[in-house]
Write a protein that holds these residues in place. Structure first.
Motif, PDB file in Angstrom:
ATOM      1  N   SER A 139       0.851  -1.193   0.000  1.00 21.53           N
ATOM      2  CA  SER A 139       0.000   0.000   0.000  1.00 21.53           C
ATOM      3  C   SER A 139       0.884   1.238   0.000  1.00 21.53           C
ATOM      4  O   SER A 139       0.901   2.008   0.955  1.00 21.53           O
ATOM      5  N   TRP A 140       1.627   1.390  -1.070  1.00 22.54           N
ATOM      6  CA  TRP A 140       2.564   2.509  -1.178  1.00 22.54           C
ATOM      7  C   TRP A 140       2.882   2.722  -2.654  1.00 22.54           C
ATOM      8  O   TRP A 140       2.573   1.893  -3.483  1.00 22.54           O
ATOM      9  N   GLY A 141       3.506   3.879  -2.919  1.00 25.30           N
ATOM     10  CA  GLY A 141       3.898   4.149  -4.290  1.00 25.30           C
ATOM     11  C   GLY A 141       4.464   5.537  -4.454  1.00 25.30           C
ATOM     12  O   GLY A 141       4.474   6.352  -3.534  1.00 25.30           O
ATOM     13  N   GLY A 142       4.953   5.787  -5.663  1.00 31.00           N
ATOM     14  CA  GLY A 142       5.550   7.067  -5.980  1.00 31.00           C
ATOM     15  C   GLY A 142       6.936   6.881  -6.551  1.00 31.00           C
ATOM     16  O   GLY A 142       7.556   5.840  -6.371  1.00 31.00           O
ATOM     17  N   VAL A 164       0.519  -7.632  -4.281  1.00 26.69           N
ATOM     18  CA  VAL A 164      -0.675  -6.790  -4.381  1.00 26.69           C
ATOM     19  C   VAL A 164      -0.254  -5.349  -4.125  1.00 26.69           C
ATOM     20  O   VAL A 164       0.413  -5.059  -3.119  1.00 26.69           O
ATOM     21  N   ALA A 165      -0.648  -4.442  -5.041  1.00 24.58           N
ATOM     22  CA  ALA A 165      -0.181  -3.057  -4.970  1.00 24.58           C
ATOM     23  C   ALA A 165      -1.345  -2.076  -5.075  1.00 24.58           C
ATOM     24  O   ALA A 165      -2.288  -2.288  -5.847  1.00 24.58           O
ATOM     25  N   ALA A 166      -1.267  -1.000  -4.321  1.00 24.09           N
ATOM     26  CA  ALA A 166      -2.251   0.076  -4.395  1.00 24.09           C
ATOM     27  C   ALA A 166      -2.028   0.875  -5.679  1.00 24.09           C
ATOM     28  O   ALA A 166      -0.892   1.197  -6.042  1.00 24.09           O
ATOM     29  N   ALA A 167      -3.132   1.232  -6.364  1.00 24.98           N
ATOM     30  CA  ALA A 167      -3.034   1.884  -7.674  1.00 24.98           C
ATOM     31  C   ALA A 167      -2.653   3.354  -7.587  1.00 24.98           C
ATOM     32  O   ALA A 167      -2.234   3.943  -8.588  1.00 24.98           O
ATOM     33  N   GLY A 168      -2.805   3.978  -6.394  1.00 22.56           N
ATOM     34  CA  GLY A 168      -2.453   5.386  -6.244  1.00 22.56           C
ATOM     35  C   GLY A 168      -3.675   6.256  -6.029  1.00 22.56           C
ATOM     36  O   GLY A 168      -4.807   5.871  -6.358  1.00 22.56           O
ATOM     37  N   PRO A 178       2.228   6.661 -15.442  1.00 23.07           N
ATOM     38  CA  PRO A 178       2.521   5.447 -14.689  1.00 23.07           C
ATOM     39  C   PRO A 178       2.711   5.716 -13.192  1.00 23.07           C
ATOM     40  O   PRO A 178       3.296   6.736 -12.801  1.00 23.07           O
ATOM     41  N   HIS A 179       2.196   4.812 -12.394  1.00 28.80           N
ATOM     42  CA  HIS A 179       2.353   4.857 -10.943  1.00 28.80           C
ATOM     43  C   HIS A 179       3.082   3.583 -10.521  1.00 28.80           C
ATOM     44  O   HIS A 179       2.656   2.473 -10.853  1.00 28.80           O
ATOM     45  N   TYR A 180       4.172   3.749  -9.781  1.00 25.92           N
ATOM     46  CA  TYR A 180       4.960   2.582  -9.367  1.00 25.92           C
ATOM     47  C   TYR A 180       4.919   2.417  -7.863  1.00 25.92           C
ATOM     48  O   TYR A 180       4.842   3.407  -7.166  1.00 25.92           O
ATOM     49  N   PRO A 181       4.923   1.144  -7.366  1.00 25.63           N
ATOM     50  CA  PRO A 181       5.186  -0.083  -8.119  1.00 25.63           C
ATOM     51  C   PRO A 181       3.981  -0.685  -8.832  1.00 25.63           C
ATOM     52  O   PRO A 181       4.143  -1.675  -9.554  1.00 25.63           O
ATOM     53  N   SER A 182       2.785  -0.109  -8.683  1.00 25.94           N
ATOM     54  CA  SER A 182       1.616  -0.815  -9.213  1.00 25.94           C
ATOM     55  C   SER A 182       1.661  -1.005 -10.726  1.00 25.94           C
ATOM     56  O   SER A 182       1.004  -1.893 -11.250  1.00 25.94           O
ATOM     57  N   ASN A 183       2.442  -0.191 -11.452  1.00 29.04           N
ATOM     58  CA  ASN A 183       2.472  -0.296 -12.913  1.00 29.04           C
ATOM     59  C   ASN A 183       3.505  -1.274 -13.466  1.00 29.04           C
ATOM     60  O   ASN A 183       3.541  -1.473 -14.681  1.00 29.04           O
ATOM     61  N   TYR A 184       4.330  -1.856 -12.609  1.00 36.17           N
ATOM     62  CA  TYR A 184       5.298  -2.800 -13.164  1.00 36.17           C
ATOM     63  C   TYR A 184       4.552  -3.964 -13.809  1.00 36.17           C
ATOM     64  O   TYR A 184       3.727  -4.617 -13.161  1.00 36.17           O
ATOM     65  N   ALA A 185       4.848  -4.204 -15.072  1.00 32.84           N
ATOM     66  CA  ALA A 185       4.134  -5.251 -15.815  1.00 32.84           C
ATOM     67  C   ALA A 185       4.787  -6.601 -15.547  1.00 32.84           C
ATOM     68  O   ALA A 185       5.537  -7.131 -16.359  1.00 32.84           O
TER      69      ALA A 185
END
Ligand code: CA
Length: 276
Positions: A139-142, A164-168, A178-185
């Motif tokens: 539950s983090w990003g940036g 599992v990642a929060a989308a932002g 893009p928002h990371y880490p949620s956007n890592y494909a």
């Protein structure tokens, strides 16, 4: 709501499933979490020795990458709130219960009150992988794309773990910004948007258009992320209502824990398909 009572007719989780909460730490003494914490089977509490030789002394419930210690106590509420959503205990006289009542929560701390470093986040991911977690809640990003973080997540995919990642929380389209880490494909990653009680994409209510991020190809699920009641770290009996995709991701993580407990033999691909 997420229809949890119907799921609980099938399973309320399993202590065999270890979920790493990569966050601000966890108040592991909270009355809703004390019985839910991962207990490192190879470590003797308080003897000042790294009994299991994993690089961390007296890491009973997890790891603090900031202080490089085995005491990931939460000083910021966030990780404790997330953990309560995943796995708060179903204990008597208590107003709160998590998605998976039976689970082990491994606390991995790399966020202070406002920020953390990618290097510490990577160390938490590595700790979770080395010490037996099946699922990680993020539950983090940036910040920008970082190859080292990509590689760390790819390694957890190769180990069969779910990320599992929060989308932002900017109200923007992750397909374009893009928002990371949620956007890592990487195909063990599930990006989670926040929805409200009407199943609509969450608006934070500040009147500035901010709300949950979204993305047709880069966000995979929506889960409740407004008016979320859960445990916080100010005391062992404290609760509060938060909002954000940080609150949505742990609902998916909790469901993933239920699925893992019901279908022990699932591959990562099967687990992901069941969730989606
Ligand atoms: Ca150790």
């Amino acid at each position: 709501d997420i229809g949890a009572p119907a799921a609980w007719d099938l399973t309320t989780g399993s202590r065999d499933v270890v979920v790493a909460v990569i966050d601000t730490g966890v108040r592991y003494t909270h009355r809703d979490l004390a019985a839910q914490m991962w207990v490192n089977p190879g470590e003797t509490p308080g003897n000042g020795i790294d009994d299991d030789n994993n690089g961390v002394v007296d890491d009973i419930h997890g790891f603090d990458a900031i202080t490089r210690s085995g005491d990931p106590m939460d000083g910021d509420d966030h990780g404790t709130h997330v953990s309560g959503t995943i796995g708060a205990a179903a204990n008597d006289g208590n107003p709160h219960v998590g998605v998976a009542w039976n689970v082990q929560i491994m606390a991995c701390r790399f966020l202070g009150a406002l920020w953390g470093t990618t290097a510490d986040g990577i160390d938490c991911i590595g700790y979770a992988m080395t010490n037996g977690a099946r699922i990680m809640n993020n539950s983090w990003g940036g910040g920008p794309y970082e190859q080292a973080l990509y590689d760390a997540i790819a390694a957890t995919r190769d180990a069969g773990m779910l990320f599992v990642a929060a989308a932002g929380n900017d109200g923007t389209d992750n397909d374009y910004i893009p928002h990371y880490p949620s956007n890592y494909a990487i195909d063990n990653l599930i990006s989670v948007a926040a929805i409200d009680r009407a199943d609509q994409l969450a608006d934070w209510g500040f009147g500035d258009g901010s709300g949950s991020n979204f993305g047709r190809t880069t966000v995979h699920l929506g889960a409740p992320g407004k008016e979320i009641y859960s445990s916080v770290s100010i005391s062992d009996t404290a609760y509060d209502v938060f909002q954000g995709t940080s609150m949505a991701a742990p609902h998916v993580t909790g469901v993933a824990a239920l699925v893992c407990s019901l279908y022990h033999g699932d591959s990562l691909t099967e687990l992901r398909e069941r969730l989606l």
